[in-house]
Design a protein around this motif. Structure first.
Motif, PDB file in Angstrom:
ATOM      1  N   ILE A   1       0.834  -1.200   0.000  1.00  0.00           N
ATOM      2  CA  ILE A   1       0.000   0.000   0.000  1.00  0.00           C
ATOM      3  C   ILE A   1       0.870   1.250   0.000  1.00  0.00           C
ATOM      4  N   ALA A   2       1.915   1.259   0.819  1.00  0.00           N
ATOM      5  CA  ALA A   2       2.808   2.422   0.870  1.00  0.00           C
ATOM      6  C   ALA A   2       3.457   2.678  -0.484  1.00  0.00           C
ATOM      7  N   THR A   3       3.898   1.612  -1.144  1.00  0.00           N
ATOM      8  CA  THR A   3       4.532   1.767  -2.456  1.00  0.00           C
ATOM      9  C   THR A   3       3.558   2.358  -3.462  1.00  0.00           C
ATOM     10  N   LEU A   4       2.334   1.879  -3.457  1.00  0.00           N
ATOM     11  CA  LEU A   4       1.336   2.351  -4.413  1.00  0.00           C
ATOM     12  C   LEU A   4       0.896   3.778  -4.096  1.00  0.00           C
ATOM     13  N   LEU A   5       0.823   4.131  -2.813  1.00  0.00           N
ATOM     14  CA  LEU A   5       0.559   5.524  -2.456  1.00  0.00           C
ATOM     15  C   LEU A   5       1.713   6.413  -2.910  1.00  0.00           C
ATOM     16  N   GLY A   6       2.930   5.883  -2.803  1.00  0.00           N
ATOM     17  CA  GLY A   6       4.100   6.623  -3.256  1.00  0.00           C
ATOM     18  C   GLY A   6       4.099   6.868  -4.750  1.00  0.00           C
ATOM     19  N   LYS A   7       3.389   6.008  -5.472  1.00  0.00           N
ATOM     20  CA  LYS A   7       3.226   6.190  -6.920  1.00  0.00           C
ATOM     21  C   LYS A   7       2.137   7.198  -7.261  1.00  0.00           C
ATOM     22  N   GLY A   8       1.401   7.637  -6.245  1.00  0.00           N
ATOM     23  CA  GLY A   8       0.349   8.616  -6.473  1.00  0.00           C
ATOM     24  C   GLY A   8      -1.059   8.060  -6.496  1.00  0.00           C
ATOM     25  N   MET A   9      -1.231   6.771  -6.204  1.00  0.00           N
ATOM     26  CA  MET A   9      -2.566   6.176  -6.194  1.00  0.00           C
ATOM     27  C   MET A   9      -3.393   6.700  -5.030  1.00  0.00           C
ATOM     28  N   ALA A  10      -4.720   6.730  -5.203  1.00  0.00           N
ATOM     29  CA  ALA A  10      -5.631   7.010  -4.117  1.00  0.00           C
ATOM     30  C   ALA A  10      -5.685   5.796  -3.196  1.00  0.00           C
ATOM     31  N   ILE A  11      -6.142   6.002  -1.953  1.00  0.00           N
ATOM     32  CA  ILE A  11      -6.104   4.932  -0.955  1.00  0.00           C
ATOM     33  C   ILE A  11      -6.882   3.703  -1.414  1.00  0.00           C
ATOM     34  N   GLU A  12      -8.109   3.867  -1.894  1.00  0.00           N
ATOM     35  CA  GLU A  12      -8.915   2.706  -2.257  1.00  0.00           C
ATOM     36  C   GLU A  12      -8.262   1.898  -3.369  1.00  0.00           C
ATOM     37  N   ALA A  13      -7.737   2.570  -4.379  1.00  0.00           N
ATOM     38  CA  ALA A  13      -7.075   1.876  -5.481  1.00  0.00           C
ATOM     39  C   ALA A  13      -5.810   1.179  -4.994  1.00  0.00           C
TER      40      ALA A  13
END
Length: 254
Positions: free
Chosen positions: A210-222
């Motif tokens: 989740i942290a990596t994907l948030l770091g990519k700019g994704m929204a929390i749900e995605a």
């Protein structure tokens, strides 16, 4: 922090304990972050002697050393998101909160209290220190036992924090995870349980994904949706190592 181009990997800092057997903690985080296209950095909070059957010994590092690792990473390379796992002591929890409050990046806090084997990984005093971290985290990811220790849904609602209630430790053939954001309707995922004893490090893997994907700019749900898919794929690809709760197959996820 320095500028990051769209082609650069997100810089993810894992603040967690080391698992000597490689299934959880820092080692699972590095594998996850790398497989998801991030650049992994670490601030190790504790050294554990453990394997798939349990934790034999734990030595926490000094708060000063943990802070120095965080400063070394963020001061030079920079950071786009942070994952927090095992903390080791109340003083480490306090210094981590102090450093992260100044960063202004997404933070995923996995409030690690008990290992998959059942071994206790956080004292009551350390758990009390979680409050400041939950307040600053973008998302907190408790499992069933951890959520209960934190006061359940009512306790989390009173804090006004975002959290992912993980259902992997609950009974039943269907695993249900609930994403609860303040003043929003909960988002629920359900999936058939993957029956296996090779589930060591699932919480570490999910939170670092989740942290990596948030770091990519994704929204929390995605980010949660994709991270759950990654964990399930890693569970299905587990290499079946060890005599207890074996590690996931991070390396086999494509």
């Amino acid at each position: 922090m320095s500028e990051v181009s769209l082609s650069d990997p997100p810089r993810i800092l894992s603040i967690a304990g080391s698992d000597s057997s490689g299934g959880a903690g820092i080692q699972a985080d590095i594998k996850t972050i790398t497989m998801l296209g991030g650049y992994a950095m670490t601030a190790i909070t504790a050294i554990t002697a453990q394997n798939t059957t349990g934790v034999a010994a734990v030595d926490a590092l000094s708060p000063e050393m943990v802070a120095a690792q965080i400063d070394a990473c963020t001061g030079d390379i920079g950071v786009d998101a942070v994952k927090i796992g095992m903390l080791g002591s109340p003083a480490i929890a306090a210094v981590v909160a102090e450093r992260l409050e100044a960063l202004g990046v997404p933070v995923v806090f996995d409030p690690v209290m008990i290992a998959s084997s059942g071994s206790l990984l956080a004292s009551a005093e350390t758990i009390a220190g979680f409050e400041r971290l939950m307040a600053l985290a973008t998302l907190t990811t408790p499992n069933v036992a951890e959520l209960a220790a934190l006061g359940g849904d009512a306790g989390m609602a009173a804090r006004g924090v975002a959290y992912l209630a993980k259902g992997g430790d609950a009974e039943g053939d269907v695993v249900e995870d609930r994403l609860v954001l303040p003043r929003q309707q909960a988002v629920v995922w359900q999936a058939a349980r993957i029956v296996t004893r090779h589930n060591h490090g699932t919480g570490c893997t999910l939170s670092s994904a989740i942290a990596t994907l948030l770091g990519k700019g994704m929204a929390i749900e995605a980010a949660v949706t994709e991270a759950r898919q990654f964990v399930r794929a890693a569970l299905a690809a587990a290499p079946r190592l060890g005599h207890g709760h074996g590690p996931l197959g991070h390396h086999a996820v494509r």
